[in-house]
Design a protein around this motif. Structure first.
Motif, PDB file in Angstrom:
ATOM      1  N   ARG A   1      64.999 111.627  82.173  1.00  0.00           N
ATOM      2  CA  ARG A   1      64.488 110.986  83.387  1.00  0.00           C
ATOM      3  C   ARG A   1      65.494 109.963  83.915  1.00  0.00           C
ATOM      4  O   ARG A   1      65.587 109.750  85.118  1.00  0.00           O
ATOM      5  N   ILE A   2      66.234 109.320  82.992  1.00  0.00           N
ATOM      6  CA  ILE A   2      67.206 108.328  83.430  1.00  0.00           C
ATOM      7  C   ILE A   2      68.401 109.010  84.088  1.00  0.00           C
ATOM      8  O   ILE A   2      68.962 108.512  85.057  1.00  0.00           O
ATOM      9  N   VAL A   3      68.777 110.171  83.571  1.00  0.00           N
ATOM     10  CA  VAL A   3      69.873 110.921  84.201  1.00  0.00           C
ATOM     11  C   VAL A   3      69.391 111.562  85.500  1.00  0.00           C
ATOM     12  O   VAL A   3      70.093 111.542  86.508  1.00  0.00           O
ATOM     13  N   GLY A   4      68.174 112.113  85.490  1.00  0.00           N
ATOM     14  CA  GLY A   4      67.602 112.731  86.682  1.00  0.00           C
ATOM     15  C   GLY A   4      68.150 114.115  86.932  1.00  0.00           C
ATOM     16  O   GLY A   4      69.104 114.543  86.280  1.00  0.00           O
ATOM     17  N   THR A   5      67.573 114.846  87.917  1.00  0.00           N
ATOM     18  CA  THR A   5      68.071 116.183  88.225  1.00  0.00           C
ATOM     19  C   THR A   5      69.444 116.059  88.870  1.00  0.00           C
ATOM     20  O   THR A   5      69.629 115.320  89.835  1.00  0.00           O
ATOM     21  N   LYS A   6      70.402 116.771  88.340  1.00  0.00           N
ATOM     22  CA  LYS A   6      71.808 116.750  88.784  1.00  0.00           C
ATOM     23  C   LYS A   6      72.386 115.329  88.802  1.00  0.00           C
ATOM     24  O   LYS A   6      73.209 114.993  89.657  1.00  0.00           O
ATOM     25  N   GLY A   7      71.896 114.476  87.904  1.00  0.00           N
ATOM     26  CA  GLY A   7      72.454 113.128  87.808  1.00  0.00           C
ATOM     27  C   GLY A   7      72.100 112.206  88.963  1.00  0.00           C
ATOM     28  O   GLY A   7      72.740 111.183  89.163  1.00  0.00           O
TER      29      GLY A   7
ATOM     30  N   MET B   1      69.436 110.246  89.444  1.00  0.00           N
ATOM     31  CA  MET B   1      68.878 108.951  89.093  1.00  0.00           C
ATOM     32  C   MET B   1      69.953 107.986  88.613  1.00  0.00           C
ATOM     33  O   MET B   1      69.999 106.833  89.019  1.00  0.00           O
ATOM     34  N   ILE B   2      70.852 108.474  87.755  1.00  0.00           N
ATOM     35  CA  ILE B   2      71.861 107.567  87.199  1.00  0.00           C
ATOM     36  C   ILE B   2      72.839 107.135  88.291  1.00  0.00           C
ATOM     37  O   ILE B   2      73.315 105.991  88.299  1.00  0.00           O
ATOM     38  N   LYS B   3      73.093 108.013  89.263  1.00  0.00           N
ATOM     39  CA  LYS B   3      73.931 107.629  90.397  1.00  0.00           C
ATOM     40  C   LYS B   3      73.267 106.520  91.194  1.00  0.00           C
ATOM     41  O   LYS B   3      73.915 105.564  91.628  1.00  0.00           O
ATOM     42  N   LEU B   4      71.939 106.654  91.378  1.00  0.00           N
ATOM     43  CA  LEU B   4      71.177 105.651  92.137  1.00  0.00           C
ATOM     44  C   LEU B   4      71.226 104.296  91.431  1.00  0.00           C
ATOM     45  O   LEU B   4      71.442 103.264  92.069  1.00  0.00           O
TER      46      LEU B   4
ATOM     47  N   ASP C   1      64.217  99.993  82.458  1.00  0.00           N
ATOM     48  CA  ASP C   1      62.904  99.714  81.865  1.00  0.00           C
ATOM     49  C   ASP C   1      61.780 100.299  82.707  1.00  0.00           C
ATOM     50  O   ASP C   1      60.820 100.851  82.188  1.00  0.00           O
ATOM     51  N   ASP C   2      61.931 100.159  84.030  1.00  0.00           N
ATOM     52  CA  ASP C   2      60.907 100.666  84.939  1.00  0.00           C
ATOM     53  C   ASP C   2      60.796 102.180  84.836  1.00  0.00           C
ATOM     54  O   ASP C   2      59.694 102.732  84.840  1.00  0.00           O
ATOM     55  N   ILE C   3      61.951 102.852  84.730  1.00  0.00           N
ATOM     56  CA  ILE C   3      61.930 104.320  84.640  1.00  0.00           C
ATOM     57  C   ILE C   3      61.282 104.742  83.328  1.00  0.00           C
ATOM     58  O   ILE C   3      60.479 105.665  83.297  1.00  0.00           O
ATOM     59  N   VAL C   4      61.613 104.037  82.236  1.00  0.00           N
ATOM     60  CA  VAL C   4      61.047 104.398  80.932  1.00  0.00           C
ATOM     61  C   VAL C   4      59.532 104.253  80.970  1.00  0.00           C
ATOM     62  O   VAL C   4      58.797 105.088  80.453  1.00  0.00           O
ATOM     63  N   ARG C   5      59.043 103.185  81.607  1.00  0.00           N
ATOM     64  CA  ARG C   5      57.602 102.954  81.683  1.00  0.00           C
ATOM     65  C   ARG C   5      56.906 104.032  82.511  1.00  0.00           C
ATOM     66  O   ARG C   5      55.740 104.318  82.316  1.00  0.00           O
ATOM     67  N   ARG C   6      57.615 104.603  83.485  1.00  0.00           N
ATOM     68  CA  ARG C   6      57.010 105.587  84.383  1.00  0.00           C
ATOM     69  C   ARG C   6      57.519 107.003  84.107  1.00  0.00           C
ATOM     70  O   ARG C   6      57.422 107.876  84.966  1.00  0.00           O
ATOM     71  N   ALA C   7      58.051 107.228  82.906  1.00  0.00           N
ATOM     72  CA  ALA C   7      58.715 108.514  82.640  1.00  0.00           C
ATOM     73  C   ALA C   7      57.769 109.699  82.737  1.00  0.00           C
ATOM     74  O   ALA C   7      58.217 110.817  82.939  1.00  0.00           O
ATOM     75  N   HIS C   8      56.460 109.474  82.586  1.00  0.00           N
ATOM     76  CA  HIS C   8      55.523 110.601  82.626  1.00  0.00           C
ATOM     77  C   HIS C   8      54.983 110.849  84.031  1.00  0.00           C
ATOM     78  O   HIS C   8      54.111 111.659  84.226  1.00  0.00           O
ATOM     79  N   MET C   9      55.484 110.117  85.031  1.00  0.00           N
ATOM     80  CA  MET C   9      54.924 110.228  86.374  1.00  0.00           C
ATOM     81  C   MET C   9      55.885 110.958  87.306  1.00  0.00           C
ATOM     82  O   MET C   9      57.062 111.121  87.013  1.00  0.00           O
ATOM     83  N   LYS C  10      55.353 111.361  88.454  1.00  0.00           N
ATOM     84  CA  LYS C  10      56.178 112.063  89.445  1.00  0.00           C
ATOM     85  C   LYS C  10      56.784 111.060  90.427  1.00  0.00           C
ATOM     86  O   LYS C  10      56.333 109.928  90.521  1.00  0.00           O
ATOM     87  N   ASP C  11      57.773 111.502  91.185  1.00  0.00           N
ATOM     88  CA  ASP C  11      58.368 110.722  92.285  1.00  0.00           C
ATOM     89  C   ASP C  11      58.892 109.361  91.836  1.00  0.00           C
ATOM     90  O   ASP C  11      58.733 108.368  92.535  1.00  0.00           O
ATOM     91  N   VAL C  12      59.508 109.303  90.669  1.00  0.00           N
ATOM     92  CA  VAL C  12      60.041 108.025  90.195  1.00  0.00           C
ATOM     93  C   VAL C  12      61.261 107.630  91.027  1.00  0.00           C
ATOM     94  O   VAL C  12      61.476 106.458  91.312  1.00  0.00           O
ATOM     95  N   LEU C  13      62.032 108.635  91.467  1.00  0.00           N
ATOM     96  CA  LEU C  13      63.237 108.354  92.251  1.00  0.00           C
ATOM     97  C   LEU C  13      62.892 107.598  93.537  1.00  0.00           C
ATOM     98  O   LEU C  13      63.502 106.574  93.858  1.00  0.00           O
TER      99      LEU C  13
END
Lengths: 174, 234
Positions: free
Chosen positions: A106-112, A114-117, A149-161
């Motif tokens: 989830r931290i990397v995201g699809t095609k990277g 999230m991590i770019k963001l 931290d925010d992404i980890v807390r919401r890792a099970h949810m949609k539209d985190v980006l």
């Protein structure tokens, strides 16, 4: 829909609908994985012992790595077939932050994406190791950690980006 | 007629919560009648070389009753005969559910703390341990459940309370997996073969109660509001 271990054949972990990864699990070293570890001991002229935050430590043979390490150094390397660490390079001037292994995707995201963001928002360089280690270099490190931290807390949810964009992006423009 | 007017196969109220200890890998808290039990799972970590096993992980289970948790054990926090016995039977029951060969050379620690006891703590500890292991993300073959059956006034009943346990003629705690494999079976008292089979069938019928209990606990953890700020639930 929440499925428990044993609900389906060969399901050993808890799973939540829509997210393919199990929610949380311990890192099991696999050959070919790129991981981040910490040098914890040195066997003289033979090997370094490297803690990769799993349930066992790996060794890096001195002859094959051609690099001198100190105890406490953080290193990046690839796990080889016989449980050694190869292609080692030292990570300097970076903050090492650990996240659950399963939430790494989830931290990397699809095609990277999230991590770019995260890199754009905090103006720092980021990298990840398969064993759930993120290293952050330069920029606003504390902001990057807050976002992770925010992404980890919401890792099970949609539209985190979108959530991260709206929460941290707007403040930046103002 | 039972002491608290329950039907023969009626369980006491059960409440299960997961993920409540921050520093543990996984944790669970169960309230089963007046039993209150806290379970923390730590690991897998590298096992000390002296006790390490090459091809699989070691499971370490420690069951403890706090001081004044029950009327009989008051004043004894150090492991007594009873605590050592329950730790052993729970370790053997759980090591049949955990896929230990996934973590060679590792160790997984389960700490069970009984804050208040009122009959049936070993089966309650088992259910809470299974939930804590799922929460820790440790590979499990299946989930398990357990109930203590017993004989009170000549009738087979489920889920004995402390008084029924002391006054009754027999007590059989049974833990099993969903597929029906028996993981823990102890007998205290005298029970005939027919009565035992009746008790086993009554426990099997309660399988769905525990599956839903564990499912709901995780539903609450992952679909509930995060950190008290209101988030749209998907």
């Amino acid at each position: 829909m929440i499925t428990l271990p044993g609900d389906k054949k060969d399901q050993y972990y808890l799973m939540i609908d829509g997210i393919e990864n199990p929610i949380e699990y311990a890192y099991i070293p696999k050959p070919g994985d790129i991981v981040v570890g910490r040098v914890i001991a040195e066997k003289k002229n033979v090997a370094y012992i490297i803690d990769i935050f799993s349930y066992y430590a790996l060794s890096a043979m001195i002859k094959t790595i051609n690099i001198e390490l100190k105890i406490g150094d953080f290193v990046l390397g690839t796990i080889s077939q016989n449980d050694n660490l190869e292609d080692i390079r030292v990570i300097k001037n970076a903050l090492i932050y650990r996240v659950p292994t399963s939430k790494l995707s989830r931290i990397v995201g699809t095609k990277g994406q999230m991590i770019k963001l995260i890199g754009q928002l905090s103006k720092s360089k980021l990298g990840v190791g398969r064993n759930g280690v993120v290293w952050i270099e330069g920029g606003e490190i504390s902001k990057a950690i807050n976002i992770i931290d925010d992404i980890v807390r919401r890792a099970h949810m949609k539209d985190v980006l979108d959530y991260i964009k709206s929460k941290y992006g707007d403040k930046d423009e103002n | 007629m039972r002491t608290d007017n329950r039907a023969d196969d009626e369980l006491r109220n059960i409440k299960l919560e997961v993920g409540i200890l921050n520093n543990a890998t996984g944790s669970a808290y169960i309230e089963w009648g007046k039993n209150k039990i806290l379970v923390g799972v730590y690991g897998p970590e590298e096992a000390p070389p002296a006790i390490e096993i090459q091809d699989k992980a070691i499971l370490k289970v420690e069951y403890r009753m706090t001081t004044f948790s029950s009327l009989e054990e008051h004043g004894k926090y150090t492991p007594n005969r009873r605590a050592i016995e329950i730790s052993k039977v729970l370790r053997e029951a759980l090591s049949n559910l955990v896929l230990l060969d996934k973590y060679p050379g590792g160790i997984i620690e389960i700490n069970i703390l009984v804050l208040q006891a009122e009959g049936g703590t070993r089966v309650a500890s088992f259910v809470a341990s299974v939930a804590a292991l799922i929460d820790a993300g440790i590979a499990l073959r299946d989930i398990g459940y357990g109930i203590s059956a017993g004989k009170v006034n000549g009738r087979i009943v489920l889920d004995l309370s402390k008084e029924e346990d002391n006054l009754g003629q027999g007590d059989i705690p049974i833990c099993m997996s969903r597929t029906g494999e028996i993981l823990l079976l102890q007998l205290d008292g005298k029970i005939s073969r027919e009565e035992f089979e009746k008790a086993l069938n009554m426990i099997r019928d309660k399988k769905d109660v525990f599956v839903n209990l564990i499912r709901e606990a995780f539903y609450k953890k992952y679909r509930g509001p995060i950190d008290n700020d209101l988030v749209d639930i998907i």
